[in-house]
Scaffold this active site. Structure first.
Site, PDB file in Angstrom:
ATOM      1  N   HIS A  65       0.434  -0.903   0.175  1.00 24.38           N
ATOM      2  CA  HIS A  65      -0.779   0.094  -0.243  1.00 24.38           C
ATOM      3  C   HIS A  65       0.291   1.532   0.195  1.00 24.38           C
ATOM      4  O   HIS A  65       1.704   0.894   0.581  1.00 24.38           O
ATOM      5  CB  HIS A  65      -1.148   0.095   0.985  1.00 24.38           C
ATOM      6  CG  HIS A  65      -0.042   0.130   2.168  1.00 24.38           C
ATOM      7  ND1 HIS A  65      -0.245   1.330   3.594  1.00 24.38           N
ATOM      8  CD2 HIS A  65      -0.102  -0.941   3.129  1.00 24.38           C
ATOM      9  CE1 HIS A  65       0.304   0.802   4.982  1.00 24.38           C
ATOM     10  NE2 HIS A  65       0.354  -0.229   4.656  1.00 24.38           N
ATOM     11  N   ASP A 166       5.713   1.903   7.012  1.00 24.66           N
ATOM     12  CA  ASP A 166       4.143   1.475   6.916  1.00 24.66           C
ATOM     13  C   ASP A 166       3.560   2.255   6.110  1.00 24.66           C
ATOM     14  O   ASP A 166       3.032   3.059   5.746  1.00 24.66           O
ATOM     15  CB  ASP A 166       3.526   1.441   7.918  1.00 24.66           C
ATOM     16  CG  ASP A 166       1.992   0.932   7.793  1.00 24.66           C
ATOM     17  OD1 ASP A 166       1.865   0.390   6.466  1.00 24.66           O
ATOM     18  OD2 ASP A 166       1.509   0.420   9.222  1.00 24.66           O
ATOM     19  N   GLU A 196      -5.280   2.121   2.314  1.00 22.39           N
ATOM     20  CA  GLU A 196      -5.262   0.532   3.199  1.00 22.39           C
ATOM     21  C   GLU A 196      -5.291   0.344   4.577  1.00 22.39           C
ATOM     22  O   GLU A 196      -6.019   0.076   5.454  1.00 22.39           O
ATOM     23  CB  GLU A 196      -3.449   0.409   2.531  1.00 22.39           C
ATOM     24  CG  GLU A 196      -3.552  -1.265   4.253  1.00 22.39           C
ATOM     25  CD  GLU A 196      -3.392  -1.613   5.318  1.00 22.39           C
ATOM     26  OE1 GLU A 196      -3.203  -2.626   6.126  1.00 22.39           O
ATOM     27  OE2 GLU A 196      -2.585   0.081   6.121  1.00 22.39           O
ATOM     28  N   GLU A 197      -4.805   2.200   4.822  1.00 20.95           N
ATOM     29  CA  GLU A 197      -4.613   2.134   6.706  1.00 20.95           C
ATOM     30  C   GLU A 197      -6.293   2.550   6.939  1.00 20.95           C
ATOM     31  O   GLU A 197      -6.272   2.935   8.289  1.00 20.95           O
ATOM     32  CB  GLU A 197      -4.260   3.732   6.954  1.00 20.95           C
ATOM     33  CG  GLU A 197      -2.217   3.777   6.108  1.00 20.95           C
ATOM     34  CD  GLU A 197      -1.608   2.078   7.741  1.00 20.95           C
ATOM     35  OE1 GLU A 197      -2.452   2.408   8.402  1.00 20.95           O
ATOM     36  OE2 GLU A 197      -0.428   1.799   7.446  1.00 20.95           O
ATOM     37  N   ASP A 219       3.828  -5.590   3.439  1.00 19.59           N
ATOM     38  CA  ASP A 219       3.464  -4.862   4.511  1.00 19.59           C
ATOM     39  C   ASP A 219       4.902  -4.613   5.344  1.00 19.59           C
ATOM     40  O   ASP A 219       5.557  -6.023   5.630  1.00 19.59           O
ATOM     41  CB  ASP A 219       2.019  -5.035   5.487  1.00 19.59           C
ATOM     42  CG  ASP A 219       2.153  -2.940   5.531  1.00 19.59           C
ATOM     43  OD1 ASP A 219       2.249  -2.933   5.566  1.00 19.59           O
ATOM     44  OD2 ASP A 219       0.464  -3.457   5.641  1.00 19.59           O
ATOM     45  N   HIS A 305       3.330   3.113  12.981  1.00 26.77           N
ATOM     46  CA  HIS A 305       1.983   5.018  12.798  1.00 26.77           C
ATOM     47  C   HIS A 305       2.900   4.975  14.251  1.00 26.77           C
ATOM     48  O   HIS A 305       1.993   6.552  14.167  1.00 26.77           O
ATOM     49  CB  HIS A 305       0.953   4.133  13.589  1.00 26.77           C
ATOM     50  CG  HIS A 305      -0.081   3.149  12.396  1.00 26.77           C
ATOM     51  ND1 HIS A 305      -1.118   2.927  12.542  1.00 26.77           N
ATOM     52  CD2 HIS A 305       0.440   2.671  11.557  1.00 26.77           C
ATOM     53  CE1 HIS A 305      -1.338   2.395  11.439  1.00 26.77           C
ATOM     54  NE2 HIS A 305      -0.368   1.644  10.441  1.00 26.77           N
TER      55      HIS A 305
HETATM   56 ZN    ZN Z   1       0.706  -1.024   6.260  1.00 27.21          ZN
HETATM   57 CO    CO Z   2      -0.684   0.712   9.037  1.00 26.24          CO
END
Ligand code: ZN
Ligand code: CO
Length: 332
Positions: A65, A166, A196-197, A219, A305
Site C-alpha cells: 500500500h 508502513d 489500506e490504512e 507490508d 504508526h
Molecule cells: Zn501497512
Molecule cells: Co499501517
C-alpha cells in the site's frame, strides 16, 4: 533502494490522497512493466507478463500500500486553532508534539489543552493543530484538509528511520523486485494500493479487477524485540516474516510452504509470523470474488504508526531476494 526509500518516505500521501506518491512510483515502474494502469480507486497496477507462453503460468497479485496514516481537520475556531481527527491508525500518544504537513504545504504543530494532564492518556480530540494563525479568517487550513506527519528520513547504519515506512518499505521492495526480475514464467501484477490504512479499501477492488490465482501482500509487521513489548517472535534483522496469522486472516498454508521452502532452498533468512494486532491488504485479496489463495510477507518494523518507524535494511534486501526467488520459477 535506500535513496528510493528516502524519496518515498518524504512524500505526503495519506489515505485517499495518494497522487504524489503514485507519480513517483509510476516513474520508477514505467520502464520496467509490460502494462500499466490506474483504476478508479487510484491503485497503480504494473503487469509483468510471462516471459514465455506456458500453461503453468499463474496469475499472481503482489500488493504494497502506498497510502499512509494522517489527520484531517474537523473544525477551525475563532483563534485559528484546528481540531482534527485521525485518518487510519493515528494514535494520541504518537501525535502530541508532532509536526504535520497539510497537502497544501501548510505546516502545523500538535498541541494539547490541558498541560497539567500531560502524563495521562491523551485523546486526539483534546488536541489541536497550531498552524501559526491568529484567527479563523487568516487560518490557511479548512475543514476537510488532510495532513501527514512531517519527519525526515535518517540512517543509523543498517537501521533506517522514517515516517510511513508502513508501507513505503513494501513499496520500495516491490519496485526493486520488479526491477530485478529479468524473466518469469508467471503473470505478475505489482499493485500499489490505496486506502489500506482506513481498511484495505483499494486492495479489494484491485483484486476484483485482476482476478488473481495467488495473492501476496508485502507490508511491515510490528516486532516483539523491544524491552517490554508483548511476546511475539518477530525481530529486526532476522529476515522477512512469513505470515501465518493476523487478526484479519489465516494465511493459506500452500503459500506459507511456498515461501518457507523457497527461502530454505535459496538460503535466505526468514521468520515465522503470528501477529497479535492489526491486518493487511492480504485479507481483502483472500476474500475477494470467489476467494484467492493468499499469504503475506512482512518486513519487521518497530514503532509502527509513529513518525519514526524503524526497519533494518537487510530485511528489505532479503525480502526482495525471497520474492524474486519465488517469482522466477513455476509455482507449486
Ligand atoms: Zn501497512
Ligand atoms: Co499501517
Amino acid at each position: 533502494m535506500k535513496q528510493l526509500l528516502k524519496t518515498l518516505t518524504e512524500i505526503f500521501a495519506p489515505s485517499g490522497y495518494e497522487d504524489a506518491v503514485r507519480e513517483v512510483i509510476l516513474k520508477e515502474v514505467k520502464p520496467l512493466a509490460d502494462e500499466i494502469r490506474v483504476d478508479a480507486l487510484g491503485n497503480l497496477i504494473a503487469r509483468k507478463k510471462p516471459t514465455m507462453e506456458s500453461k503453468s503460468a499463474k496469475r499472481i497479485m503482489l500488493a504494497a500500500h502506498m497510502d499512509e496514516i494522517g489527520v484531517i481537520a474537523s473544525h477551525v475556531d475563532e483563534k485559528g486553532f484546528v481540531r482534527f481527527t485521525n485518518v487510519g491508525g493515528t494514535f494520541g500518544r504518537y501525535t502530541l508534539g508532532a509536526r504535520v504537513r497539510f497537502l497544501n504545504g501548510v505546516t502545523g504543530v500538535v498541541g494539547y489543552d490541558r498541560l497539567e494532564q500531560i502524563d495521562n492518556w491523551l485523546p486526539i480530540n483534546k488536541m489541536f493543530i497550531d498552524v501559526g494563525a491568529t484567527s479563523r479568517d487568516d487560518c490557511p487550513v479548512k475543514v476537510g484538509d488532510i495532513a501527514a506527519f512531517e519527519r525526515s528520513f535518517i540512517e543509523m547504519d543498517d537501521r533506517l528511520v522514517a515516517k510511513s515506512l508502513d508501507d513505503r518499505a513494501g513499496v520500495a521492495v516491490l519496485i526493486e523486485t520488479l526491477r530485478g526480475l529479468k524473466s518469469t514464467p508467471n503473470d505478475v501484477y505489482f499493485v500499489f494500493t490505496t486506502q489500506e490504512e482506513v481498511g484495505s479499501r483499494g486492495a479489494g477492488s484491485a483484486a476484483f479487477g485482476i482476478e488473481p490465482e495467488i495473492g501476496i501482500a508485502v507490508d511491515v509487521t510490528p516486532t516483539g524485540d523491544t524491552p517490554v513489548s508483548i511476546k511475539m517472535a518477530m525481530e529486526l534483522g532476522k529476515g522477512p516474516c512469513v505470515k501465518f496469522r493476523d487478526v484479519g486472516m489465516i494465511a493459506d498454508p500452500r503459500v506459507v510452504d511456498w515461501m518457507i521452502q523457497t527461502a530454505e532452498k535459496a538460503k535466505i533468512p526468514c521468520q515465522r509470523e503470528v501477529l497479535l494486532v492489526g491486518s493487511t491488504d492480504a485479507r481483502e485479496i483472500q476474500i475477494s470474488r470467489a476467494g484467492v489463495m493468499t499469504g503475506a510477507l512482512s518486513i519487521p518494523a518497530r514503532y509502527v504508526h509513529s513518525a519514526s518507524e524503524m526497519v533494518d535494511f537487510n530485511d528489505m534486501k532479503n525480502t526482495v531476494k525471497l520474492l524474486t526467488a519465488m517469482l522466477k520459477n513455476p509455482v507449486l
